[in-house]
Design an enzyme around this catalytic site. Structure first.
Site, PDB file in Angstrom:
ATOM      1  CG  HIS A 129      -2.161  -1.030   1.211  1.00 39.44           C
ATOM      2  ND1 HIS A 129      -3.291  -0.815   0.211  1.00 39.44           N
ATOM      3  CD2 HIS A 129      -2.524  -2.199   1.925  1.00 39.44           C
ATOM      4  CE1 HIS A 129      -4.086  -1.773   0.512  1.00 39.44           C
ATOM      5  NE2 HIS A 129      -3.610  -2.486   1.487  1.00 39.44           N
ATOM      6  CB  CYS A 197      -2.428   1.945  -5.814  1.00 39.56           C
ATOM      7  SG  CYS A 197      -3.660   0.574  -5.443  1.00 39.56           S
ATOM      8  NE  ARG A 206      -2.360  -2.204  -8.919  1.00 43.43           N
ATOM      9  CZ  ARG A 206      -3.721  -1.663  -8.968  1.00 43.43           C
ATOM     10  NH1 ARG A 206      -3.776  -0.393  -9.104  1.00 43.43           N
ATOM     11  NH2 ARG A 206      -4.727  -2.430  -8.798  1.00 43.43           N
TER      12      ARG A 206
END
Length: 231
Positions: A129, A197, A206
């Site tokens: 993340h 992300c 991405r």
């Protein structure tokens, strides 16, 4: 009518407060809880690995393929390695867990199922993340060519060096192919790919970083020079 408007106004204010609380939970509290859990996992792995065990000699050629420290793919969700990235700070150390499902990424950096293990020829592909749940790849866009990315396992240190970066569609899965971006080609080198992300707070694209294995050393020899500050 006035009463209905007043009630509607109160409901809208309440809804706004709930939304703000949810955003605070998502962006701040998940970082706190996941960050603590991930730090505890790192400490547990380090304690487990510090126990006396025979060292596995590194290959004479530091870029040669090596037998993985783990004989088989770990169970999903299990932590099996630690990632160190000096560019992210001297205290940066995050567990690598098997799997990239939502629950797996709450526990640390996820290892894409079926990709190489640390040091193996092929592509060690990782996901993390950029925001929430400890945000381990928050600074992924700060990485520069030549930066060290170090993976520690029970027996070895694997030092990779950043070679390239790219921004792709989530559907471009070729970035985690055994030879990055060359699906179907037989690998002859050991790669590491990090995905997150992009842009921040969005899953529209991405951000991808590719690194190539530079060296393999025994844990008994101490951390590699690139992690001298980490200890």
């Amino acid at each position: 009518m006035r009463r209905a408007v007043s009630v509607l106004g109160e409901l809208m204010v309440t809804a706004g407060v709930l939304v703000l609380l949810f955003v605070a939970w998502q962006l701040w509290w998940t970082d706190v809880t996941s960050g603590r859990a991930q730090a505890a996992t790192v400490a547990e792995l380090q304690q487990e690995w510090s126990a006396d065990r025979p060292a596995t000699p590194a290959p004479a050629d530091p870029a040669a393929p090596v037998a993985p420290d783990v004989d088989q793919t770990p169970p999903q969700g299990d932590a099996f390695a630690i990632l160190y990235v000096p560019r992210f700070g001297r205290d940066y150390a995050v567990p690598i867990v098997e799997g990239t499902a939502t629950d797996d990424l709450k526990e640390g950096i996820g290892h894409y199922d079926g990709t190489a293990m640390p040091g193996e020829v092929g592509n060690l592909a990782l996901a993390g993340h950029r925001v929430t749940y400890g945000k381990p790849f928050n600074l992924i866009a700060d990485l520069q060519d030549g930066d060290a990315v170090v993976v520690a396992t029970a027996d070895r240190w694997f030092t990779y060096r950043v070679r390239s970066e790219e921004i792709v569609s989530p559907r471009q899965v070729s970035v985690i192919a055994p030879v990055p971006d060359r699906p179907g080609e037989t690998p002859t080198e050991a790669w590491l790919t990090m995905t997150a992300c992009h842009p921040m707070h969005s899953a529209r694209q991405r951000y991808v970083v590719h690194a190539l294995l530079e060296s393999v050393t025994d844990r008994s020899a101490g951390p590699p020079a690139s992690l001298a500050a980490v200890g």
